[in-house]
Design an enzyme around this catalytic site. Structure first.
Site, PDB file in Angstrom:
ATOM      1  N   GLY A  71       0.790  -1.219   0.000  1.00 49.78           N
ATOM      2  CA  GLY A  71       0.000   0.000   0.000  1.00 49.78           C
ATOM      3  C   GLY A  71       0.822   1.269   0.000  1.00 49.78           C
ATOM      4  O   GLY A  71       0.470   2.252  -0.667  1.00 49.78           O
ATOM      5  N   GLN A 179      -7.844  -0.628   3.343  1.00 46.24           N
ATOM      6  CA  GLN A 179      -8.734  -1.184   4.367  1.00 46.24           C
ATOM      7  C   GLN A 179     -10.112  -1.528   3.816  1.00 46.24           C
ATOM      8  O   GLN A 179     -10.917  -2.133   4.527  1.00 46.24           O
ATOM      9  CB  GLN A 179      -8.872  -0.218   5.542  1.00 46.24           C
ATOM     10  CG  GLN A 179      -7.625  -0.072   6.396  1.00 46.24           C
ATOM     11  CD  GLN A 179      -7.281  -1.318   7.197  1.00 46.24           C
ATOM     12  OE1 GLN A 179      -8.075  -2.237   7.333  1.00 46.24           O
ATOM     13  NE2 GLN A 179      -6.070  -1.349   7.730  1.00 46.24           N
ATOM     14  N   SER A 199      -3.555  -3.666  -1.043  1.00 48.15           N
ATOM     15  CA  SER A 199      -2.481  -4.414  -0.391  1.00 48.15           C
ATOM     16  C   SER A 199      -2.955  -5.812  -0.041  1.00 48.15           C
ATOM     17  O   SER A 199      -4.105  -6.011   0.367  1.00 48.15           O
ATOM     18  CB  SER A 199      -2.014  -3.682   0.870  1.00 48.15           C
ATOM     19  OG  SER A 199      -0.913  -4.337   1.451  1.00 48.15           O
ATOM     20  N   HIS A 201      -1.679  -8.027   2.363  1.00 45.55           N
ATOM     21  CA  HIS A 201      -1.596  -8.571   3.718  1.00 45.55           C
ATOM     22  C   HIS A 201      -2.733  -8.121   4.629  1.00 45.55           C
ATOM     23  O   HIS A 201      -2.805  -8.538   5.783  1.00 45.55           O
ATOM     24  CB  HIS A 201      -0.232  -8.248   4.351  1.00 45.55           C
ATOM     25  CG  HIS A 201      -0.055  -6.848   4.828  1.00 45.55           C
ATOM     26  ND1 HIS A 201      -0.156  -6.491   6.153  1.00 45.55           N
ATOM     27  CD2 HIS A 201       0.226  -5.711   4.164  1.00 45.55           C
ATOM     28  CE1 HIS A 201       0.060  -5.201   6.282  1.00 45.55           C
ATOM     29  NE2 HIS A 201       0.303  -4.706   5.086  1.00 45.55           N
ATOM     30  N   CYS A 327       1.906   1.238  11.394  1.00 39.43           N
ATOM     31  CA  CYS A 327       3.140   1.902  10.988  1.00 39.43           C
ATOM     32  C   CYS A 327       3.624   2.923  12.003  1.00 39.43           C
ATOM     33  O   CYS A 327       4.750   3.379  11.940  1.00 39.43           O
ATOM     34  CB  CYS A 327       2.942   2.563   9.625  1.00 39.43           C
ATOM     35  SG  CYS A 327       2.466   1.399   8.337  1.00 39.43           S
TER      36      CYS A 327
END
Length: 382
Positions: A71, A179, A199, A201, A327
């Site tokens: 992402g 998300q 993304s 994961h 993050c």
């Protein structure tokens, strides 16, 4: 006791079917898709197959999908790629105060380079107002970048409305949908979106692989150079094993999306119900929009406690939760999202994000909620 994982918004475990789909590309089918021999041709064929499947699942053309490392790279590629392709000298960008740092930090960098950025405010539920978007548009606006689902509170933004507005003004529109993928239906043939970041994961796929949708009508210059991969838009040997996992994860998450939504709604309701019984309805605050949000994310504040202490006690009890974005979870700073929502200090300083997923069960949620209530009672009595 068995650990209880309630941090699926940070990352999800790799689904067994995803791992099985990936393994052949570490062993027999290890060829470089840019090679012309049989090993390379086999890898190229597989890469095309995965791209075709994902494009069909998302409602776009295969040529409109660029595979990335995740992402963050997709967001950076979208923002810098559109700006580098701009030939009109426009230097104004519109985004929101609650974006992921993979959008906010590139915008900060652009400000240091002479660009101007408008950071749209949000209401106390984390929602932007379409009137604010329209008011922010200027003749030199070159890009609008707004996330679909907020990663901390789960609020869903009015992407279709913003997209229609952007189209009417001929402004490229980028959406961070990291998300949203696997939680909301995404049909790029219908959504008025020019670029979308994804993304693997977050949907039970591997880390280190993502994608950027770039509409065929959108000009974008590469952010990295060195090879002709991805139609010369993203240099570097493609992560075939990761892409195989991404494609399988997308297939798995889409097929399970309806049932998973029902499951997590039940988990969310159960956790809130137990907390109400154990602590009282007025002893905690649920952050985010009560209706326009995904049920997978439950952000709760417990005034009279602190986020750091709550997370530490949860960890001692073998329960994984978060203070916000993974993050930045190493930082003890109050969430920029909750700050932007202008919530009271005792609410922002005691917020914990629980995020549910496939690996959870009713029994786990009952145990987690009971232990959470016990922890809160103990901390408040000290």
């Amino acid at each position: 006791m068995n650990a209880i994982y309630l941090d699926h918004a940070a990352t999800t475990p790799v689904h067994p079917d995803v791992l099985e789909a990936m393994l052949p590309f570490y062993t027999a089918n290890f060829g470089n898709p840019s090679s012309t021999h049989s090993f390379g041709r086999g890898a190229r064929t597989a890469l095309n197959r995965f791209r075709d499947f994902m494009a069909k699942s998302l409602g776009c053309l295969p040529a409109e999908l660029i595979f990335t490392s995740g992402g963050t790279e997709s967001n950076n590629m979208a923002i810098f790629g559109v700006l580098n392709a701009n030939k009109d000298g426009k230097k104004h960008i519109i985004t929101t105060q609650i974006e992921h740092h993979a959008v906010l930090h590139p915008c900060e960098r652009l400000e240091s380079l002479g660009y101007e950025v408008t950071y749209l405010p949000v209401d106390p539920t984390g929602l932007i107002q379409i009137e604010d978007v329209e008011a922010a548009i200027r003749p030199d606006t070159v890009l609008i970048s707004i996330m679909y689902v907020n990663n901390e509170v789960g609020t869903i933004q009015p992407i279709e409305q913003v997209g229609k507005l952007a189209r009417s003004r001929k402004i490229p529109f980028h959406v961070d949908a990291v998300q949203a993928l696997g939680k909301l239906p995404l049909n790029l043939a219908e959504l008025p979106v020019d670029l979308m970041s994804l993304s693997a994961h977050k949907i039970y796929g591997p880390k280190g692989v993502g994608a950027l949708y770039v509409s065929k009508n959108t000009r974008l210059l590469p952010h990295s150079y060195g090879g002709s991969q991805e139609r010369k838009r993203r240099a570097g040997t493609e992560n075939i094993a990761g892409i195989a996992g991404f494609a399988k994860a997308l297939e798995t998450s889409l097929s399970a999306m309806e049932s998973l939504v029902q499951d997590v709604m039940e988990y969310r309701g159960l956790m809130v119900s137990i907390l109400e019984q154990q602590l009282g309805c007025d002893s905690f605050v649920i952050n985010g929009h009560m209706e326009q949000s995904i049920p997978h994310i439950l952000n709760i504040s417990f005034p009279g406690t602190s986020t750091e202490t709550l997370l530490m006690n949860l960890d001692i009890e073998d329960m994984a939760a978060a203070s916000g974005s993974a993050c930045t979870s190493g930082s003890l700073e109050v969430s920029h999202v909750l700050k932007a929502m202008k919530l009271p200090e005792n609410v922002t300083a005691s917020a914990v994000r629980f995020s549910f997923g496939m690996g959870n069960s009713i029994e786990q949620i009952e145990t987690a909620a009971q232990k959470l209530a016990t922890i809160v009672k103990r901390l408040r009595s000290n």
